[in-house]
Write a protein that holds these residues in place. Sequence first.
Motif, PDB file in Angstrom:
ATOM      1  N   ASP A  40     -10.682  -3.036   4.206  1.00  0.00           N
ATOM      2  CA  ASP A  40     -10.267  -2.438   5.474  1.00  0.00           C
ATOM      3  C   ASP A  40     -11.441  -2.217   6.409  1.00  0.00           C
ATOM      4  O   ASP A  40     -11.286  -2.263   7.633  1.00  0.00           O
ATOM      5  N   SER A  41     -12.630  -1.955   5.855  1.00  0.00           N
ATOM      6  CA  SER A  41     -13.800  -1.722   6.703  1.00  0.00           C
ATOM      7  C   SER A  41     -14.240  -2.984   7.439  1.00  0.00           C
ATOM      8  O   SER A  41     -14.936  -2.887   8.453  1.00  0.00           O
ATOM      9  N   SER A  80     -12.689   7.511  -0.454  1.00  0.00           N
ATOM     10  CA  SER A  80     -12.812   6.060  -0.626  1.00  0.00           C
ATOM     11  C   SER A  80     -13.210   5.387   0.681  1.00  0.00           C
ATOM     12  O   SER A  80     -14.086   4.512   0.706  1.00  0.00           O
ATOM     13  N   ARG A  81     -12.580   5.796   1.789  1.00  0.00           N
ATOM     14  CA  ARG A  81     -12.945   5.210   3.077  1.00  0.00           C
ATOM     15  C   ARG A  81     -14.356   5.601   3.492  1.00  0.00           C
ATOM     16  O   ARG A  81     -15.087   4.790   4.084  1.00  0.00           O
ATOM     17  N   PRO A 125      -8.058   9.193  -0.738  1.00  0.00           N
ATOM     18  CA  PRO A 125      -8.323   8.104   0.219  1.00  0.00           C
ATOM     19  C   PRO A 125      -9.434   8.419   1.211  1.00  0.00           C
ATOM     20  O   PRO A 125     -10.158   7.511   1.635  1.00  0.00           O
ATOM     21  N   LEU A 126      -9.598   9.684   1.598  1.00  0.00           N
ATOM     22  CA  LEU A 126     -10.647  10.026   2.554  1.00  0.00           C
ATOM     23  C   LEU A 126     -12.027   9.712   1.992  1.00  0.00           C
ATOM     24  O   LEU A 126     -12.891   9.164   2.687  1.00  0.00           O
ATOM     25  N   SER A 186     -11.856  -5.489   8.232  1.00  0.00           N
ATOM     26  CA  SER A 186     -10.597  -6.177   8.538  1.00  0.00           C
ATOM     27  C   SER A 186     -10.640  -6.899   9.881  1.00  0.00           C
ATOM     28  O   SER A 186      -9.930  -7.876  10.083  1.00  0.00           O
ATOM     29  N   ALA A 188     -16.822   3.448   1.612  1.00  0.00           N
ATOM     30  CA  ALA A 188     -16.853   2.083   2.151  1.00  0.00           C
ATOM     31  C   ALA A 188     -17.661   2.019   3.438  1.00  0.00           C
ATOM     32  O   ALA A 188     -18.389   1.049   3.672  1.00  0.00           O
ATOM     33  N   ARG A 189     -17.566   3.028   4.278  1.00  0.00           N
ATOM     34  CA  ARG A 189     -18.332   3.015   5.520  1.00  0.00           C
ATOM     35  C   ARG A 189     -19.808   3.287   5.284  1.00  0.00           C
ATOM     36  O   ARG A 189     -20.665   2.793   6.028  1.00  0.00           O
ATOM     37  N   GLU A 213       0.827  -1.207   0.000  1.00  0.00           N
ATOM     38  CA  GLU A 213       0.000   0.000   0.000  1.00  0.00           C
ATOM     39  C   GLU A 213       0.862   1.260   0.000  1.00  0.00           C
ATOM     40  O   GLU A 213       0.447   2.290  -0.537  1.00  0.00           O
ATOM     41  N   ASP A 272      -8.490   0.822  -5.351  1.00  0.00           N
ATOM     42  CA  ASP A 272      -8.576   1.580  -4.098  1.00  0.00           C
ATOM     43  C   ASP A 272      -9.884   1.316  -3.367  1.00  0.00           C
ATOM     44  O   ASP A 272      -9.905   1.174  -2.134  1.00  0.00           O
ATOM     45  N   ALA A 290     -10.456  -0.360   0.318  1.00  0.00           N
ATOM     46  CA  ALA A 290     -11.215   0.353   1.350  1.00  0.00           C
ATOM     47  C   ALA A 290     -12.336  -0.510   1.916  1.00  0.00           C
ATOM     48  O   ALA A 290     -12.587  -0.500   3.133  1.00  0.00           O
TER      49      ALA A 290
END
Length: 493
Positions: A239-240, A202-203, A199-200, A242, A206-207, A178, A232, A236
């Motif tokens: 990671d949500s 993308s996260r 990235p902000l 993980s 995902a949330r 990464e 990406d 994401a």
Amino acid sequence: MAGTREATAPILPEEIFWRISYAEIGTLAQVQRPVVTTWARRHADFPEPVAYEGASPLFDGCEVAEWLLSTGRGNADAGQIRAELVLHTLSAWRRAIPARTLVDTVTALLCLRQLLDEPLSELPWCTILERAAETDFEDTYLHKELRDLPDAERQGPLLAVLADHLTEAAYTPADALERVMDARRRLGCDDLAADEPIPLVSRAMARLTGLARLNEREEGATAAVLYPRSGDLLVALRDSVSDAEDSPFFLSADPMPDLARLARRRLMAQGVQEFEMDLADGEELATTDWENPHVIVCCLPYEAAEARSPLAVLQSLQDLTDLLAEDRTAVVLGPADALVRPLPARGEADRLRRDFLEQHLLKAAISLSEGVLPFRPAHRTAIWIDPAPHPRRQAHWPGPPCRPLLTHPHPADPGRTSRGHRHLSRRGLAGRQPPRTAQRRRRPGHRADQRTRCRVHPAAPPARRPLHPHRRRTPGPHLRDRTPPPAADRRHP
């Protein structure tokens, strides 16, 4: 100043030579450039320049990194210094290897180290190729990248050493991979970051899907990503969840095979097994082999304003909602002029967007500020959250269709939203207040404020405070003669 760090052996082989300037040393140590000049002037043990580019001195990167590690200068820890040194060295390799080939080879080596769970620098290059062929026997994510490396017998072992040192700096091969993807622009792979959101965002997307709660509540949840590009959004989503014991099943489709292979490598490095994903090479999801996805995340491809059609954007969203089963969610990032801005009244695009409201296919619309796509700084985007309507809920929903909320980002922080949420009107999703209904009548004593369109009650006069009996005023001498007589003495003429 940081504490004295332990000096280590050279983190790069002698064949790799990297020259850096004062500004790059400041980036490496996370200090301003004048601080580096002061170090070179005050400390006699500071490395000597090895070359000059005009009037600017150039230093050996390995010697500078060793000096920072031994003296404890700067604001970066040992892991960051090692990682930055390897990344800068990879950027220097672009003179010998094309940038895209370099990124593909390094990510393939990091993915292979994650799967083998052993260092690669101690293995001959022929053994690395054999292990890659055994691991990726169908050649779907890493064998081709290692096999097609130019001058592999000489450059392959050196890149394996770089991959191992980057893993040691980042602690895990997944984090190292990464870091390479975060530095893709520095490595010259602008095509991998051209249409990716920051990235902000993308996260946040995902949330917004709620995949973590869905994965805990239901077994065998499926997450799909349309147009994944370099992966990406897939990372994401991973990671949500993980911390979850069971990973959801990932679906994806990309018309470019090399991007699909890169997305597979990133998911494999994150711990997703090959049987837990189906990343197809094409434009259609493999919904015939698997059920409809529970969650869909999509970032619509960028189109110039001259060639962009709001009707085509909304039609692609309509096709996307057909993939949703009952009580499922889709989070879409698209152009703001088609999703939240006013459209020509009674046009095809306007009627289609109103259909989303009438059929309860729009839960929320979030208008984002500029800069979501770094390569398109002036492009305004918005996020749509589309739920699939439940038949029972739709049957018991009386009255006109709901108006979703339009939230605007906070001017100081794009991640925050301002306190004033505005409702979306049926005609233009521009945040206008809904018109006053005909059944609402004005009552006496009320007035309508035309600016705010809300009813304001007239203010009541302030109550008078009674005076104390001893403090009551008596009329002065000039008013005593004008005092009216008592009520009993008054007579009508």
